[in-house]
Write a protein that holds these residues in place. Structure first.
Motif, PDB file in Angstrom:
ATOM      1  N   THR A 219       0.839  -1.192   0.000  1.00 22.80           N
ATOM      2  CA  THR A 219       0.000   0.000   0.000  1.00 22.80           C
ATOM      3  C   THR A 219       0.879   1.248   0.000  1.00 22.80           C
ATOM      4  OG1 THR A 219      -1.926   1.039   1.027  1.00 22.80           O
ATOM      5  CG2 THR A 219      -0.225   0.204   2.514  1.00 22.80           C
TER       6      THR A 219
ATOM      7  N   ARG B 201      -2.092   6.267   2.567  1.00 22.46           N
ATOM      8  CA  ARG B 201      -3.291   5.513   2.955  1.00 22.46           C
ATOM      9  C   ARG B 201      -3.201   4.936   4.370  1.00 22.46           C
ATOM     10  NH1 ARG B 201      -4.153   1.941  -2.536  1.00 22.46           N
ATOM     11  NH2 ARG B 201      -4.502   3.713  -3.914  1.00 22.46           N
TER      12      ARG B 201
ATOM     13  N   TYR C 277      -8.064   4.427   0.306  1.00 25.38           N
ATOM     14  CA  TYR C 277      -7.960   5.792  -0.193  1.00 25.38           C
ATOM     15  C   TYR C 277      -7.015   6.579   0.711  1.00 25.38           C
ATOM     16  CZ  TYR C 277     -11.480   6.253   3.460  1.00 25.38           C
ATOM     17  OH  TYR C 277     -12.147   6.182   4.647  1.00 25.38           O
TER      18      TYR C 277
END
Length: 148
Positions: free
Chosen positions: A31, A35, A111
């Motif tokens: 990731t 985020r 997100y």
């Protein structure tokens, strides 16, 4: 030819599509840093030092997911898995044989949340060393006074 060259198509076919910020993804278990709500090092996961902070972060961020480093032995991950189950947070164990990282677990969203401070600071070690230094200085100063 504008855009992609033949070599670009060949490289993409052989190695896959290049992801933006690939180094960052390798470090943070797939990731992006933007985020992440909370990141624990491998040492913190193995010693359960950041477990309280992880629980607080899970309470506050119900829609997050937990990414766990697959290189950490499963016997050290029981607390993290139990917390994820308790707060209904899905977790995934990420095992990447080609990359090594010092990140043990990451609580993240799909997100960007752009949290500035994502790491748990190890204050206990610093406090313990300061106390030891004070004891050593005081003992040393006492011995020094005897010889004056």
């Amino acid at each position: 030819m504008s855009g992609k060259e033949v070599n670009d198509y060949l490289t993409e076919g052989m190695y896959g599509t290049r992801l933006p910020k690939e180094e960052e993804r390798k470090k943070y278990l797939g990731t992006l840093r933007e985020r992440i709500v909370l990141a624990l090092t491998v040492g913190q996961v193995m010693s359960d030092k950041g477990i309280d902070k992880l629980e607080d972060a899970m309470k506050e961020n119900k829609g997050a997911k937990l990414l766990i480093n697959g290189h950490v032995s499963s016997r050290f991950l029981t607390e993290e898995k139990a917390l994820a189950n308790k707060y209904n947070i899905p977790y995934t164990i990420i095992t990447d044989e080609t990359n090594e990282t010092d990140i043990g677990a990451v609580l993240a969203f799909d997100y960007a949340v752009d949290k500035e401070d994502i790491f748990v600071k190890e204050i206990q070690k610093e406090d313990e060393s300061n106390i030891k230094d004070e004891k050593n200085n005081s003992l040393f100063s006492k011995v020094k006074k005897w010889f004056k």
